[in-house]
Design a protein around this motif. Structure first.
Motif, PDB file in Angstrom:
ATOM      1  N   ALA A 192       0.818  -1.215   0.000  1.00  0.00           N
ATOM      2  CA  ALA A 192       0.000   0.000   0.000  1.00  0.00           C
ATOM      3  C   ALA A 192       0.849   1.262   0.000  1.00  0.00           C
ATOM      4  O   ALA A 192       0.414   2.305  -0.500  1.00  0.00           O
ATOM      5  CB  ALA A 192      -0.921  -0.005   1.223  1.00  0.00           C
ATOM      6  N   VAL A 218       1.520   2.316  -3.500  1.00  0.00           N
ATOM      7  CA  VAL A 218       0.294   2.842  -4.117  1.00  0.00           C
ATOM      8  C   VAL A 218       0.072   4.298  -3.711  1.00  0.00           C
ATOM      9  O   VAL A 218      -0.155   5.177  -4.556  1.00  0.00           O
ATOM     10  CB  VAL A 218      -0.930   1.988  -3.722  1.00  0.00           C
ATOM     11  CG1 VAL A 218      -2.222   2.636  -4.221  1.00  0.00           C
ATOM     12  CG2 VAL A 218      -0.803   0.582  -4.287  1.00  0.00           C
ATOM     13  N   GLU A 219       0.150   4.559  -2.404  1.00  0.00           N
ATOM     14  CA  GLU A 219      -0.100   5.918  -1.918  1.00  0.00           C
ATOM     15  C   GLU A 219       0.986   6.888  -2.390  1.00  0.00           C
ATOM     16  O   GLU A 219       0.698   8.050  -2.689  1.00  0.00           O
ATOM     17  CB  GLU A 219      -0.187   5.920  -0.387  1.00  0.00           C
ATOM     18  CG  GLU A 219      -1.344   5.101   0.172  1.00  0.00           C
ATOM     19  CD  GLU A 219      -2.683   5.501  -0.426  1.00  0.00           C
ATOM     20  OE1 GLU A 219      -2.951   6.718  -0.528  1.00  0.00           O
ATOM     21  OE2 GLU A 219      -3.457   4.613  -0.808  1.00  0.00           O
ATOM     22  N   LYS A 244       0.236   7.797  -6.021  1.00  0.00           N
ATOM     23  CA  LYS A 244      -0.873   8.751  -6.121  1.00  0.00           C
ATOM     24  C   LYS A 244      -0.379  10.175  -5.871  1.00  0.00           C
ATOM     25  O   LYS A 244      -0.709  11.109  -6.614  1.00  0.00           O
ATOM     26  CB  LYS A 244      -1.968   8.393  -5.105  1.00  0.00           C
ATOM     27  CG  LYS A 244      -2.731   7.111  -5.416  1.00  0.00           C
ATOM     28  CD  LYS A 244      -3.696   6.775  -4.292  1.00  0.00           C
ATOM     29  CE  LYS A 244      -4.445   5.470  -4.556  1.00  0.00           C
ATOM     30  NZ  LYS A 244      -5.335   5.104  -3.418  1.00  0.00           N
ATOM     31  N   CYS A 286       5.271  -4.343  -9.302  1.00  0.00           N
ATOM     32  CA  CYS A 286       4.737  -2.981  -9.279  1.00  0.00           C
ATOM     33  C   CYS A 286       4.226  -2.580 -10.664  1.00  0.00           C
ATOM     34  O   CYS A 286       3.173  -1.959 -10.791  1.00  0.00           O
ATOM     35  CB  CYS A 286       5.833  -2.023  -8.817  1.00  0.00           C
ATOM     36  SG  CYS A 286       5.221  -0.480  -8.137  1.00  0.00           S
ATOM     37  N   ASN A 309       0.699  -4.198 -11.225  1.00  0.00           N
ATOM     38  CA  ASN A 309      -0.457  -3.915 -10.369  1.00  0.00           C
ATOM     39  C   ASN A 309      -0.722  -2.445 -10.071  1.00  0.00           C
ATOM     40  O   ASN A 309      -1.853  -2.083  -9.748  1.00  0.00           O
ATOM     41  CB  ASN A 309      -0.281  -4.644  -9.026  1.00  0.00           C
ATOM     42  CG  ASN A 309      -0.220  -6.144  -9.191  1.00  0.00           C
ATOM     43  OD1 ASN A 309      -1.196  -6.773  -9.573  1.00  0.00           O
ATOM     44  ND2 ASN A 309       0.939  -6.729  -8.905  1.00  0.00           N
ATOM     45  N   ASN A 333      -3.604  -0.298 -11.735  1.00  0.00           N
ATOM     46  CA  ASN A 333      -4.965  -0.754 -11.435  1.00  0.00           C
ATOM     47  C   ASN A 333      -5.511  -0.108 -10.165  1.00  0.00           C
ATOM     48  O   ASN A 333      -6.720   0.105 -10.031  1.00  0.00           O
ATOM     49  CB  ASN A 333      -4.988  -2.277 -11.276  1.00  0.00           C
ATOM     50  CG  ASN A 333      -4.650  -2.991 -12.567  1.00  0.00           C
ATOM     51  OD1 ASN A 333      -4.889  -2.465 -13.652  1.00  0.00           O
ATOM     52  ND2 ASN A 333      -4.081  -4.185 -12.463  1.00  0.00           N
ATOM     53  N   TYR A 334      -4.614   0.204  -9.223  1.00  0.00           N
ATOM     54  CA  TYR A 334      -5.032   0.788  -7.951  1.00  0.00           C
ATOM     55  C   TYR A 334      -5.055   2.320  -7.987  1.00  0.00           C
ATOM     56  O   TYR A 334      -5.489   2.943  -7.022  1.00  0.00           O
ATOM     57  CB  TYR A 334      -4.093   0.330  -6.830  1.00  0.00           C
ATOM     58  CG  TYR A 334      -4.271  -1.118  -6.442  1.00  0.00           C
ATOM     59  CD1 TYR A 334      -5.135  -1.493  -5.419  1.00  0.00           C
ATOM     60  CD2 TYR A 334      -3.577  -2.122  -7.112  1.00  0.00           C
ATOM     61  CE1 TYR A 334      -5.302  -2.824  -5.065  1.00  0.00           C
ATOM     62  CE2 TYR A 334      -3.735  -3.461  -6.770  1.00  0.00           C
ATOM     63  CZ  TYR A 334      -4.597  -3.801  -5.749  1.00  0.00           C
ATOM     64  OH  TYR A 334      -4.756  -5.124  -5.403  1.00  0.00           O
ATOM     65  N   CYS A 335      -4.572   2.894  -9.063  1.00  0.00           N
ATOM     66  CA  CYS A 335      -4.466   4.362  -9.139  1.00  0.00           C
ATOM     67  C   CYS A 335      -5.221   4.927 -10.339  1.00  0.00           C
ATOM     68  O   CYS A 335      -4.905   6.027 -10.813  1.00  0.00           O
ATOM     69  CB  CYS A 335      -2.993   4.775  -9.221  1.00  0.00           C
ATOM     70  SG  CYS A 335      -1.975   4.191  -7.857  1.00  0.00           S
ATOM     71  N   GLN A 336      -6.201   4.202 -10.834  1.00  0.00           N
ATOM     72  CA  GLN A 336      -6.867   4.598 -12.073  1.00  0.00           C
ATOM     73  C   GLN A 336      -7.489   5.992 -12.025  1.00  0.00           C
ATOM     74  O   GLN A 336      -7.345   6.769 -12.977  1.00  0.00           O
ATOM     75  CB  GLN A 336      -7.928   3.551 -12.444  1.00  0.00           C
ATOM     76  CG  GLN A 336      -8.313   3.561 -13.916  1.00  0.00           C
ATOM     77  CD  GLN A 336      -7.129   3.345 -14.841  1.00  0.00           C
ATOM     78  OE1 GLN A 336      -6.275   2.515 -14.583  1.00  0.00           O
ATOM     79  NE2 GLN A 336      -7.064   4.112 -15.915  1.00  0.00           N
ATOM     80  N   LYS A 341     -13.430   9.400  -3.721  1.00  0.00           N
ATOM     81  CA  LYS A 341     -12.196   8.609  -3.691  1.00  0.00           C
ATOM     82  C   LYS A 341     -11.016   9.468  -3.251  1.00  0.00           C
ATOM     83  O   LYS A 341     -10.220   9.061  -2.390  1.00  0.00           O
ATOM     84  CB  LYS A 341     -11.939   8.025  -5.085  1.00  0.00           C
ATOM     85  CG  LYS A 341     -10.587   7.345  -5.261  1.00  0.00           C
ATOM     86  CD  LYS A 341     -10.450   6.109  -4.404  1.00  0.00           C
ATOM     87  CE  LYS A 341      -9.134   5.398  -4.684  1.00  0.00           C
ATOM     88  NZ  LYS A 341      -8.897   4.284  -3.745  1.00  0.00           N
ATOM     89  N   ASP A 399      -8.797   9.186   0.301  1.00  0.00           N
ATOM     90  CA  ASP A 399      -7.341   9.019   0.251  1.00  0.00           C
ATOM     91  C   ASP A 399      -6.593  10.182   0.905  1.00  0.00           C
ATOM     92  O   ASP A 399      -5.355  10.209   0.889  1.00  0.00           O
ATOM     93  CB  ASP A 399      -6.866   8.904  -1.206  1.00  0.00           C
ATOM     94  CG  ASP A 399      -7.297   7.603  -1.863  1.00  0.00           C
ATOM     95  OD1 ASP A 399      -7.659   6.659  -1.132  1.00  0.00           O
ATOM     96  OD2 ASP A 399      -7.266   7.529  -3.106  1.00  0.00           O
TER      97      ASP A 399
END
Length: 324
Positions: A113, A116-117, A120, A145, A148, A151-154, A181, A185
């Motif tokens: 995670a 991902v953050e 973003k 990375c 994936n 997909n988590y930051c679309q 969203k 976040d």
């Protein structure tokens, strides 16, 4: 460590007073010494608050993870990184968008995670500071990375694509669509700054086409509500050094100018010297990493095996069928 304690004091004082630009200069000048002390910097983070001292915290955190670190050290860094990503202040971190990508591109065997953050925030800060963003990841990013992350930051990638188009109406619609969203976040503040920077980006693009333009024409071109709003944006951009222009208050005309910098002032010489020092520090860092890798037993054993597989001394110089 006296110099380091002095830097911490400056981080605390300048962050509290809001003089982030001065702090940014000091941190860039201290970057080489931070790398040199990277193994001893972790306790320094305890003296800083990632919410109040975001920029300084980011520099020290990046230095902590810059060298070769053990699994134990990496585990220790997870909590400070997570605290920073959840607490950092947009006004400070926007000055260093590239720092976040180092988190994303760091070696990893399992997706997490934190990456991902960080990605973003990297997208948002890049749009605010650079007015652009490239969605392709560096080649050295781990495969897990690469597969994936997007997909988590679309919603953020869509925002970046919309931003590059330059159409503020579409960007506002995108923000409204994913507002919940972004809010969940804790990135809504950064997203609002992205909206504001879209106007600035569009104004800056006008300077590439026009020498003079009225404030009302600027407002119409970038879809601002009034000439007064256009004037506020232009004045702010002039103050920040993003454009060079003068405003005639009598007729409301803006005259765009060339960069007046002659590259011979003391400030510019210091800036160039600071850049050279950072490049030299990076060169030394790369040399040290190369030396560590070239003497690593695992690397040497692997390259030795590869060399044996492709040892051309084992083959005839001329194919047998061509022998005379």
């Amino acid at each position: 460590m006296e110099a380091m304690q002095s830097l911490v004091t400056n981080i605390q004082g300048l962050s509290s007073s809001g003089d982030i630009s001065h702090l940014h200069v000091l941190l860039k000048q201290a970057q080489e010494s931070l790398y040199a002390e990277s193994t001893r910097l972790l306790p320094v983070l305890d003296q800083l608050d990632p919410a109040t001292h975001s920029l300084g915290y980011l520099y020290i955190l990046e230095a902590c993870s810059s060298g070769l670190i053990s699994k134990e050290q990496a585990s220790t860094l997870v909590l400070p990184i997570a605290r920073f990503i959840n607490s950092c202040v947009a006004e400070q971190i926007r000055l260093q968008p590239d720092k976040f990508i180092s988190v994303v591109t760091s070696p990893m065997t399992s997706f997490n995670a934190i990456a991902v953050e960080a990605y973003k925030k990297h997208i948002l800060v890049s749009l605010i500071h650079n007015w652009n963003f490239c969605t392709s990841l560096p080649k050295y990013t781990s495969s897990v990375c690469q597969r994936n992350l997007k997909n988590y930051c679309q919603p953020y990638i869509e925002l970046a694509h919309c931003y590059v188009s330059g159409k503020i109406v579409h960007l506002e619609a995108m923000v409204d669509r994913h507002k919940e969203k972004y809010e969940n976040d804790n990135n809504l503040g950064l997203v609002k700054q992205v909206l504001s920077s879209q106007y600035k980006r569009n104004i800056q693009r006008l300077t590439q086409t026009y020498l003079t333009l009225s404030l009302q024409d600027i407002a119409n071109s970038v879809q601002l509500n009034s000439a007064k709003e256009a004037e506020m944006h232009v004045l702010q951009m002039i103050e920040d050094g993003q454009i060079f222009a003068t405003i005639n208050q009598k007729d409301g005309m803006v005259r765009f100018l060339e960069d007046p910098e002659q590259y011979k002032t003391c400030h510019m010489i210091e800036h160039i010297d600071s850049s050279i020092q950072r490049i030299m520090a990076l060169s030394r860092k790369l040399t040290a990493i190369d030396e560590n890798i070239s003497t690593d037993p695992l690397f040497l054993s692997k390259t030795g095996r590869e060399r044996q597989r492709f040892d051309f001394d084992d083959y005839d110089g001329v194919p047998q069928k061509f022998n005379i």
